[in-house]
Design a protein around this motif. Structure first.
Motif, PDB file in Angstrom:
ATOM      1  N   UNK A  98       0.709  -1.349   0.051  1.00 41.49           N
ATOM      2  CA  UNK A  98       0.047   0.251   0.046  1.00 41.49           C
ATOM      3  C   UNK A  98       0.904   1.287   0.018  1.00 41.49           C
ATOM      4  N   UNK A  99       1.990   1.369   0.610  1.00 36.55           N
ATOM      5  CA  UNK A  99       2.940   2.437   0.835  1.00 36.55           C
ATOM      6  C   UNK A  99       3.604   2.672  -0.747  1.00 36.55           C
ATOM      7  N   UNK A 100       4.072   1.614  -1.322  1.00 35.90           N
ATOM      8  CA  UNK A 100       4.384   1.758  -2.704  1.00 35.90           C
ATOM      9  C   UNK A 100       3.269   2.423  -3.744  1.00 35.90           C
ATOM     10  N   UNK A 101       2.297   1.763  -3.504  1.00 30.68           N
ATOM     11  CA  UNK A 101       1.147   2.336  -4.379  1.00 30.68           C
ATOM     12  C   UNK A 101       1.071   3.811  -4.078  1.00 30.68           C
ATOM     13  N   UNK A 102       0.918   4.219  -2.972  1.00 31.57           N
ATOM     14  CA  UNK A 102       0.649   5.603  -2.674  1.00 31.57           C
ATOM     15  C   UNK A 102       1.941   6.529  -3.044  1.00 31.57           C
ATOM     16  N   UNK A 103       3.181   5.858  -2.973  1.00 22.63           N
ATOM     17  CA  UNK A 103       4.369   6.902  -3.352  1.00 22.63           C
ATOM     18  C   UNK A 103       4.196   6.724  -4.924  1.00 22.63           C
ATOM     19  N   UNK A 104       3.686   5.740  -5.455  1.00 22.07           N
ATOM     20  CA  UNK A 104       3.602   5.867  -6.979  1.00 22.07           C
ATOM     21  C   UNK A 104       2.582   6.742  -7.524  1.00 22.07           C
ATOM     22  N   UNK A 105       1.296   6.967  -6.819  1.00 21.07           N
ATOM     23  CA  UNK A 105       0.320   7.711  -6.963  1.00 21.07           C
ATOM     24  C   UNK A 105       0.848   9.080  -6.969  1.00 21.07           C
ATOM     25  N   UNK A 106       1.973   9.507  -5.897  1.00 19.08           N
ATOM     26  CA  UNK A 106       2.210  10.763  -5.857  1.00 19.08           C
ATOM     27  C   UNK A 106       3.365  11.187  -6.467  1.00 19.08           C
ATOM     28  N   UNK A 107       3.931  10.186  -7.745  1.00 17.79           N
ATOM     29  CA  UNK A 107       5.018  10.373  -8.543  1.00 17.79           C
ATOM     30  C   UNK A 107       6.350  10.326  -8.072  1.00 17.79           C
ATOM     31  N   UNK A 108       6.597   9.803  -6.756  1.00 25.29           N
ATOM     32  CA  UNK A 108       7.908   9.688  -6.154  1.00 25.29           C
ATOM     33  C   UNK A 108       8.568   8.351  -6.603  1.00 25.29           C
ATOM     34  N   UNK A 109       7.927   7.275  -6.857  1.00 24.18           N
ATOM     35  CA  UNK A 109       8.443   6.163  -7.728  1.00 24.18           C
ATOM     36  C   UNK A 109       7.801   5.516  -8.676  1.00 24.18           C
ATOM     37  N   UNK A 110       8.224   4.503  -9.187  1.00 23.01           N
ATOM     38  CA  UNK A 110       7.326   3.977 -10.206  1.00 23.01           C
ATOM     39  C   UNK A 110       7.377   2.393  -9.922  1.00 23.01           C
ATOM     40  N   UNK A 111       6.291   1.896 -10.290  1.00 22.56           N
ATOM     41  CA  UNK A 111       6.217   0.414 -10.045  1.00 22.56           C
ATOM     42  C   UNK A 111       6.113  -0.217 -11.505  1.00 22.56           C
ATOM     43  N   UNK A 112       7.247  -0.998 -11.441  1.00 22.98           N
ATOM     44  CA  UNK A 112       7.438  -1.712 -12.886  1.00 22.98           C
ATOM     45  C   UNK A 112       6.583  -2.784 -13.033  1.00 22.98           C
ATOM     46  N   UNK A 113       6.071  -3.330 -14.320  1.00 18.96           N
ATOM     47  CA  UNK A 113       5.362  -4.529 -14.645  1.00 18.96           C
ATOM     48  C   UNK A 113       6.354  -5.480 -14.066  1.00 18.96           C
ATOM     49  N   UNK A 114       7.424  -5.846 -14.011  1.00 17.33           N
ATOM     50  CA  UNK A 114       8.272  -6.905 -13.566  1.00 17.33           C
ATOM     51  C   UNK A 114       8.271  -7.062 -11.987  1.00 17.33           C
ATOM     52  N   UNK A 115       7.785  -5.922 -11.531  1.00 11.04           N
ATOM     53  CA  UNK A 115       7.958  -6.045  -9.886  1.00 11.04           C
ATOM     54  C   UNK A 115       8.838  -5.191  -9.399  1.00 11.04           C
ATOM     55  N   UNK A 116       9.839  -4.503 -10.282  1.00  6.57           N
ATOM     56  CA  UNK A 116      10.655  -3.533  -9.591  1.00  6.57           C
ATOM     57  C   UNK A 116      10.192  -2.422  -9.194  1.00  6.57           C
ATOM     58  N   UNK A 117      10.755  -1.381  -8.396  1.00  7.92           N
ATOM     59  CA  UNK A 117      10.679  -0.154  -8.081  1.00  7.92           C
ATOM     60  C   UNK A 117      11.671   0.919  -8.626  1.00  7.92           C
ATOM     61  N   UNK A 118      11.234   1.759  -9.280  1.00  5.85           N
ATOM     62  CA  UNK A 118      11.937   2.729  -9.853  1.00  5.85           C
ATOM     63  C   UNK A 118      11.927   4.097  -9.393  1.00  5.85           C
TER      64      UNK A 118
END
Length: 174
Positions: A98-118
């Motif tokens: 949930x935290x990663x999804x929230x940070x992605x929604x804020x444009x701070x990280x990207x959640x890649x299709x292969x499961x990585x975090x950019x």
């Protein structure tokens, strides 16, 4: 000054909204701090980590500056065991998804299709992430200064825990 360090999966004993709110805030801080502190360890041009790598970095925050590690009182494989033992990857995923999804929604990280975090390991991205850390670290300015600040925080707690352990062991012998 109390520092909340609950970035690893824990078993909740009581349900309290204030504790839950503090934990959510701390999980966010842990992701950002782990990315900032470890950004320099990535090969040039790489800005993506696997989730297991990220979870290892997060668990490792607890041992940065821990005097027990430096003195050999802590298992050198503890971070690996915390993140790879049976069920651990799933517990980290449940805790951080949930935290990663929230940070992605804020444009701070990207959640890649292969499961990585950019994330942006460039100056702008690092400054943005540092500015969102807790007040004790947000003025640090550089990943190295954040790492030093974290080590200071952890060292204080580890000194207290070591002293308590030595006192308890000493008193228990009589």
């Amino acid at each position: 000054k109390n520092e909340v360090r609950m970035q690893k999966p824990t078993l909740g004993i009581i349900e309290d909204e204030e504790v839950a709110k503090a934990q959510r805030r701390n999980l966010r801080y842990a992701v950002l701090a782990a990315l900032v502190v470890n950004s320099g360890s990535l090969p040039a041009g790489k800005n993506e980590v696997t989730r297991p790598e990220l979870y290892g970095w997060i668990a490792g925050l607890s041992y940065m500056g821990d005097i027990r590690v430096g003195m050999g009182f802590e298992d050198p494989q503890k971070v690996s065991k915390l993140t790879t033992s049976s069920g651990a990857p799933e517990r980290f995923e449940d805790l951080y998804s949930p935290v990663l999804k929230d940070l992605e929604g804020q444009g701070l990280i990207g959640l890649e299709s292969g499961g990585g975090v950019s994330f942006s390991a460039g100056l702008g991205g690092l400054k943005a992430a540092i500015s969102l850390l807790p007040p004790a670290l947000s003025g640090a300015g550089t990943p190295e200064a954040v790492k030093a600040g974290l080590a200071t925080i952890v060292r204080g707690g580890s000194l207290k825990q070591t002293a308590k352990g030595l006192l308890t062991a000493g008193l228990g012998r009589g």
